[in-house]
Scaffold this motif. Structure first.
Motif, PDB file in Angstrom:
ATOM      1  N   ILE A 190      23.342   8.274  31.603  1.00  0.00           N
ATOM      2  CA  ILE A 190      22.203   7.791  32.046  1.00  0.00           C
ATOM      3  C   ILE A 190      22.530   7.202  33.364  1.00  0.00           C
ATOM      4  CG2 ILE A 190      20.097   5.898  31.787  1.00  0.00           C
ATOM      5  CD1 ILE A 190      20.257   6.889  28.881  1.00  0.00           C
ATOM      6  N   PHE A 191      23.335   6.406  33.467  1.00  0.00           N
ATOM      7  CA  PHE A 191      23.979   5.586  34.516  1.00  0.00           C
ATOM      8  C   PHE A 191      24.310   6.376  35.689  1.00  0.00           C
ATOM      9  CE2 PHE A 191      25.336   1.300  32.411  1.00  0.00           C
ATOM     10  CZ  PHE A 191      23.924   0.698  32.340  1.00  0.00           C
ATOM     11  N   ARG A 192      24.976   7.668  35.230  1.00  0.00           N
ATOM     12  CA  ARG A 192      25.553   8.325  36.284  1.00  0.00           C
ATOM     13  C   ARG A 192      24.359   9.088  36.881  1.00  0.00           C
ATOM     14  NH1 ARG A 192      29.466   9.385  32.633  1.00  0.00           N
ATOM     15  NH2 ARG A 192      28.435  10.961  31.730  1.00  0.00           N
ATOM     16  N   ASP A 193      23.591   9.606  36.151  1.00  0.00           N
ATOM     17  CA  ASP A 193      22.150  10.268  36.789  1.00  0.00           C
ATOM     18  C   ASP A 193      21.250   9.223  37.613  1.00  0.00           C
ATOM     19  OD1 ASP A 193      22.887  12.368  35.269  1.00  0.00           O
ATOM     20  OD2 ASP A 193      21.371  12.196  33.837  1.00  0.00           O
ATOM     21  N   PHE A 194      21.344   8.131  37.189  1.00  0.00           N
ATOM     22  CA  PHE A 194      20.623   6.912  37.842  1.00  0.00           C
ATOM     23  C   PHE A 194      21.131   6.652  39.342  1.00  0.00           C
ATOM     24  CE2 PHE A 194      19.833   2.647  39.275  1.00  0.00           C
ATOM     25  CZ  PHE A 194      18.579   2.384  39.101  1.00  0.00           C
ATOM     26  N   PHE A 195      22.357   6.633  39.299  1.00  0.00           N
ATOM     27  CA  PHE A 195      23.224   6.268  40.602  1.00  0.00           C
ATOM     28  C   PHE A 195      23.104   7.587  41.411  1.00  0.00           C
ATOM     29  CE2 PHE A 195      24.898   2.787  38.059  1.00  0.00           C
ATOM     30  CZ  PHE A 195      24.523   1.702  38.928  1.00  0.00           C
ATOM     31  N   ALA A 196      23.378   8.565  40.803  1.00  0.00           N
ATOM     32  CA  ALA A 196      23.348   9.970  41.636  1.00  0.00           C
ATOM     33  C   ALA A 196      21.811   9.877  42.283  1.00  0.00           C
ATOM     34  CB  ALA A 196      23.431  11.137  40.663  1.00  0.00           C
ATOM     35  N   GLU A 197      20.719   9.797  41.523  1.00  0.00           N
ATOM     36  CA  GLU A 197      19.359   9.829  42.254  1.00  0.00           C
ATOM     37  C   GLU A 197      19.265   8.804  43.498  1.00  0.00           C
ATOM     38  OE1 GLU A 197      16.493   8.755  39.380  1.00  0.00           O
ATOM     39  OE2 GLU A 197      16.969  10.478  38.037  1.00  0.00           O
ATOM     40  N   ALA A 237      18.892  -2.716  37.710  1.00  0.00           N
ATOM     41  CA  ALA A 237      17.844  -1.812  37.843  1.00  0.00           C
ATOM     42  C   ALA A 237      18.087  -0.651  36.779  1.00  0.00           C
ATOM     43  CB  ALA A 237      17.578  -1.327  39.027  1.00  0.00           C
ATOM     44  N   ALA A 238      19.438  -0.336  36.929  1.00  0.00           N
ATOM     45  CA  ALA A 238      20.097   0.684  35.727  1.00  0.00           C
ATOM     46  C   ALA A 238      20.124   0.411  34.482  1.00  0.00           C
ATOM     47  CB  ALA A 238      21.604   1.219  36.079  1.00  0.00           C
ATOM     48  N   LEU A 239      20.396  -0.947  34.146  1.00  0.00           N
ATOM     49  CA  LEU A 239      20.226  -1.482  32.799  1.00  0.00           C
ATOM     50  C   LEU A 239      18.979  -1.689  32.552  1.00  0.00           C
ATOM     51  CD1 LEU A 239      22.889  -4.484  33.153  1.00  0.00           C
ATOM     52  CD2 LEU A 239      22.916  -2.537  31.582  1.00  0.00           C
ATOM     53  N   GLY A 240      17.825  -1.820  33.553  1.00  0.00           N
ATOM     54  CA  GLY A 240      16.487  -1.783  33.045  1.00  0.00           C
ATOM     55  C   GLY A 240      15.880  -0.712  32.465  1.00  0.00           C
ATOM     56  N   LYS A 241      16.765   0.643  32.718  1.00  0.00           N
ATOM     57  CA  LYS A 241      16.284   1.766  32.401  1.00  0.00           C
ATOM     58  C   LYS A 241      16.592   2.010  30.795  1.00  0.00           C
ATOM     59  CE  LYS A 241      14.737   4.019  36.092  1.00  0.00           C
ATOM     60  NZ  LYS A 241      13.334   4.740  36.227  1.00  0.00           N
ATOM     61  N   LEU A 242      17.622   1.075  30.295  1.00  0.00           N
ATOM     62  CA  LEU A 242      17.896   1.463  28.766  1.00  0.00           C
ATOM     63  C   LEU A 242      16.952   0.554  27.859  1.00  0.00           C
ATOM     64  CD1 LEU A 242      21.747   0.637  29.347  1.00  0.00           C
ATOM     65  CD2 LEU A 242      20.458   2.679  29.342  1.00  0.00           C
ATOM     66  N   ALA A 243      16.910   1.116  26.752  1.00  0.00           N
ATOM     67  CA  ALA A 243      16.267   0.314  25.667  1.00  0.00           C
ATOM     68  C   ALA A 243      17.208  -0.847  25.149  1.00  0.00           C
ATOM     69  CB  ALA A 243      16.243   1.292  24.361  1.00  0.00           C
ATOM     70  N   GLY A 244      16.430  -1.789  24.557  1.00  0.00           N
ATOM     71  CA  GLY A 244      17.262  -2.916  24.412  1.00  0.00           C
ATOM     72  C   GLY A 244      18.259  -2.611  23.568  1.00  0.00           C
ATOM     73  N   ARG A 245      18.452  -1.840  22.511  1.00  0.00           N
ATOM     74  CA  ARG A 245      19.621  -1.602  21.689  1.00  0.00           C
ATOM     75  C   ARG A 245      20.823  -1.080  22.584  1.00  0.00           C
ATOM     76  NH1 ARG A 245      20.026   1.074  15.772  1.00  0.00           N
ATOM     77  NH2 ARG A 245      22.200   1.070  15.605  1.00  0.00           N
ATOM     78  N   ASP A 246      20.285  -0.137  23.618  1.00  0.00           N
ATOM     79  CA  ASP A 246      21.253   0.325  24.476  1.00  0.00           C
ATOM     80  C   ASP A 246      22.021  -0.674  25.350  1.00  0.00           C
ATOM     81  OD1 ASP A 246      21.309   2.900  23.194  1.00  0.00           O
ATOM     82  OD2 ASP A 246      19.901   3.558  24.686  1.00  0.00           O
ATOM     83  N   ARG A 247      21.038  -1.666  25.996  1.00  0.00           N
ATOM     84  CA  ARG A 247      21.591  -2.622  26.651  1.00  0.00           C
ATOM     85  C   ARG A 247      22.707  -3.567  25.976  1.00  0.00           C
ATOM     86  NH1 ARG A 247      16.484  -2.639  28.819  1.00  0.00           N
ATOM     87  NH2 ARG A 247      15.758  -4.399  27.328  1.00  0.00           N
ATOM     88  N   GLN A 248      22.401  -3.779  24.522  1.00  0.00           N
ATOM     89  CA  GLN A 248      22.849  -4.794  23.809  1.00  0.00           C
ATOM     90  C   GLN A 248      24.381  -4.095  23.569  1.00  0.00           C
ATOM     91  OE1 GLN A 248      21.121  -5.602  20.124  1.00  0.00           O
ATOM     92  NE2 GLN A 248      22.447  -7.445  19.588  1.00  0.00           N
TER      93      GLN A 248
END
Length: 94
Positions: A83-90, A36-47
């Motif tokens: 972004i990950f830290r914020d996502f997991f904190a939420e 789910a956290a990876l899904g929040k990223l743009a394609g290039r960021d995931r790459q």
């Protein structure tokens, strides 16, 4: 004495099996959350994340691939990790 040992062994085996099942469930939940956290990223960021953390590429190698500086990749990774830290904190506060 033999019966007590066998009973204790069965109880231990059952407890070990339950512990393994619980750990597997927790691992599946963590994997689902990570997806789910990876899904929040743009394609290039995931790459970028995939190249660094799954493929083991250095920041310099990733920078060369994208045609940018190593510092640009390092900054981008820092932003992604925020972004990950914020996502997991939420997720923890919900």
């Amino acid at each position: 004495m033999k019966v007590c040992f066998q009973t204790a062994l069965k109880l231990r085996t059952r407890a070990d099996s339950e512990r393994i099942l619980i750990e597997e469930e927790e691992r599946q939940e963590e994997l689902s959350t990570l997806k789910a956290a990876l899904g929040k990223l743009a394609g290039r960021d995931r790459q970028i994340i995939n190249m660094v953390y799954s493929e083991g590429k250095t920041h310099a190698e990733v920078a060369c691939y994208f045609g940018v500086s190593r510092a640009a990749i390092t900054r981008r990774i820092s932003k992604i990790l925020k972004i990950f830290r914020d996502f997991f904190a939420e997720g923890v506060t919900k």
